[in-house]
Design a protein around this motif. Structure first.
Motif, mmCIF file in Angstrom:
data_model
loop_
_atom_site.group_PDB
_atom_site.id
_atom_site.type_symbol
_atom_site.label_atom_id
_atom_site.label_comp_id
_atom_site.label_asym_id
_atom_site.label_seq_id
_atom_site.Cartn_x
_atom_site.Cartn_y
_atom_site.Cartn_z
ATOM 1 N N THR A 7 6.725 7.212 -10.390
ATOM 2 C CA THR A 7 6.474 7.756 -11.770
ATOM 3 C C THR A 7 5.435 6.925 -12.316
ATOM 4 O OG1 THR A 7 8.081 6.392 -13.131
ATOM 5 C CG2 THR A 7 8.700 8.605 -11.920
ATOM 6 N N ARG A 8 4.853 7.186 -13.330
ATOM 7 C CA ARG A 8 3.930 6.756 -14.181
ATOM 8 C C ARG A 8 4.326 5.379 -14.854
ATOM 9 N NH1 ARG A 8 2.711 9.823 -19.611
ATOM 10 N NH2 ARG A 8 4.669 10.236 -20.040
ATOM 11 N N PHE A 9 5.777 5.227 -14.972
ATOM 12 C CA PHE A 9 6.326 4.304 -15.701
ATOM 13 C C PHE A 9 6.722 3.185 -14.568
ATOM 14 C CE2 PHE A 9 7.925 8.044 -17.948
ATOM 15 C CZ PHE A 9 7.130 7.860 -19.110
ATOM 16 N N GLU A 10 6.994 3.682 -13.426
ATOM 17 C CA GLU A 10 7.289 2.821 -12.546
ATOM 18 C C GLU A 10 5.900 2.064 -11.993
ATOM 19 O OE1 GLU A 10 11.073 5.086 -10.334
ATOM 20 O OE2 GLU A 10 9.111 5.570 -9.689
ATOM 21 N N LYS A 11 4.742 2.825 -11.874
ATOM 22 C CA LYS A 11 3.410 2.223 -11.390
ATOM 23 C C LYS A 11 3.136 1.297 -12.663
ATOM 24 C CE LYS A 11 1.598 6.415 -9.263
ATOM 25 N NZ LYS A 11 0.740 7.486 -9.237
ATOM 26 N N ALA A 12 3.253 1.516 -13.792
ATOM 27 C CA ALA A 12 2.912 0.765 -14.766
ATOM 28 C C ALA A 12 3.987 -0.812 -14.689
ATOM 29 C CB ALA A 12 3.193 1.107 -16.202
ATOM 30 N N ARG A 13 5.022 -0.642 -14.455
ATOM 31 C CA ARG A 13 5.995 -1.623 -14.335
ATOM 32 C C ARG A 13 5.402 -2.516 -13.207
ATOM 33 N NH1 ARG A 13 8.080 -5.924 -14.813
ATOM 34 N NH2 ARG A 13 10.364 -6.223 -14.902
ATOM 35 N N ILE A 14 5.354 -1.977 -12.013
ATOM 36 C CA ILE A 14 4.695 -2.877 -10.832
ATOM 37 C C ILE A 14 3.580 -3.457 -11.234
ATOM 38 C CG2 ILE A 14 4.111 -2.415 -8.414
ATOM 39 C CD1 ILE A 14 6.136 -0.690 -8.159
ATOM 40 N N VAL A 15 2.550 -2.537 -11.501
ATOM 41 C CA VAL A 15 1.325 -3.266 -11.850
ATOM 42 C C VAL A 15 1.291 -4.463 -12.821
ATOM 43 C CG1 VAL A 15 -1.253 -2.727 -12.868
ATOM 44 C CG2 VAL A 15 -0.077 -1.160 -11.310
ATOM 45 N N GLY A 16 2.085 -4.102 -13.906
ATOM 46 C CA GLY A 16 2.159 -5.274 -14.955
ATOM 47 C C GLY A 16 2.925 -6.488 -14.407
ATOM 48 N N ALA A 17 4.004 -6.394 -13.509
ATOM 49 C CA ALA A 17 4.634 -7.610 -12.619
ATOM 50 C C ALA A 17 3.621 -8.347 -12.009
ATOM 51 C CB ALA A 17 5.970 -6.933 -12.108
ATOM 52 N N ARG A 18 2.791 -7.386 -11.211
ATOM 53 C CA ARG A 18 1.974 -7.949 -10.310
ATOM 54 C C ARG A 18 0.788 -8.913 -11.031
ATOM 55 N NH1 ARG A 18 1.132 -11.284 -6.130
ATOM 56 N NH2 ARG A 18 -0.783 -10.633 -4.919
ATOM 57 N N ALA A 19 0.330 -8.101 -12.096
ATOM 58 C CA ALA A 19 -0.850 -8.828 -12.796
ATOM 59 C C ALA A 19 -0.456 -10.169 -13.362
ATOM 60 C CB ALA A 19 -1.331 -7.788 -13.780
ATOM 61 N N LEU A 20 0.681 -10.137 -13.766
ATOM 62 C CA LEU A 20 1.504 -11.387 -14.271
ATOM 63 C C LEU A 20 1.371 -12.332 -13.219
ATOM 64 C CD1 LEU A 20 2.714 -13.035 -16.673
ATOM 65 C CD2 LEU A 20 5.179 -12.078 -15.660
ATOM 66 N N GLN A 21 2.095 -12.020 -12.053
ATOM 67 C CA GLN A 21 1.869 -13.069 -10.949
ATOM 68 C C GLN A 21 0.626 -13.538 -10.579
ATOM 69 O OE1 GLN A 21 3.557 -10.840 -7.535
ATOM 70 N NE2 GLN A 21 5.648 -11.118 -8.250
ATOM 71 N N LEU A 22 -0.564 -12.634 -10.558
ATOM 72 C CA LEU A 22 -2.002 -12.992 -10.446
ATOM 73 C C LEU A 22 -2.343 -13.652 -11.351
ATOM 74 C CD1 LEU A 22 -3.425 -9.619 -9.078
ATOM 75 C CD2 LEU A 22 -3.041 -11.619 -7.851
ATOM 76 N N SER A 23 -1.994 -13.573 -12.578
ATOM 77 C CA SER A 23 -2.525 -14.424 -13.747
ATOM 78 C C SER A 23 -2.208 -15.793 -13.839
ATOM 79 C CB SER A 23 -2.452 -13.916 -15.153
ATOM 80 O OG SER A 23 -0.968 -13.916 -15.645
ATOM 81 N N MET A 24 -0.750 -16.128 -13.113
ATOM 82 C CA MET A 24 -0.064 -17.370 -13.041
ATOM 83 C C MET A 24 -0.667 -18.162 -11.664
ATOM 84 S SD MET A 24 2.416 -17.120 -15.411
ATOM 85 C CE MET A 24 3.578 -18.314 -14.977
ATOM 86 N N GLY A 25 -1.503 -17.619 -10.881
ATOM 87 C CA GLY A 25 -2.063 -18.222 -9.826
ATOM 88 C C GLY A 25 -1.846 -17.701 -8.574
ATOM 89 N N ALA A 26 -1.094 -16.485 -8.352
ATOM 90 C CA ALA A 26 -0.981 -16.021 -6.974
ATOM 91 C C ALA A 26 -2.227 -15.436 -6.427
ATOM 92 C CB ALA A 26 0.039 -14.861 -7.230
ATOM 93 N N LYS A 27 -2.130 -15.558 -5.027
ATOM 94 C CA LYS A 27 -3.531 -15.127 -4.392
ATOM 95 C C LYS A 27 -3.525 -13.587 -4.047
ATOM 96 C CE LYS A 27 -4.639 -19.264 -2.884
ATOM 97 N NZ LYS A 27 -5.551 -20.014 -3.905
ATOM 98 N N PRO A 28 -4.574 -13.106 -4.476
ATOM 99 C CA PRO A 28 -4.630 -11.585 -4.261
ATOM 100 C C PRO A 28 -4.503 -11.117 -2.799
ATOM 101 C CG PRO A 28 -6.596 -12.309 -5.550
ATOM 102 C CD PRO A 28 -5.902 -13.597 -5.129
#
Length: 57
Positions: A7-28
């Protein structure tokens, strides 16, 4: 809608969680050209299906 589609809510949650990981230094997990925002990178990873996160329904 099949049970595999997010759902759009699940997509938003996953993108937000992954974006947080990336902003904290995770490799793309995709090839990144230029400087993209972590949300843009996470969205591209979701479209390509390489995000290492899942939703339990």
């Amino acid at each position: 809608m099949s049970s595999e589609e997010l759902t759009r809510f699940e997509k938003a949650r996953i993108v937000g969680a992954r974006a947080l990981q990336l902003s904290m230094g995770a490799k793309p997990l995709i090839e990144v050209e230029g400087s993209l925002d972590p949300i843009d990178i996470a969205s591209l990873e979701l479209k390509k299906g390489v995000i290492p996160l899942g939703i339990r329904k």
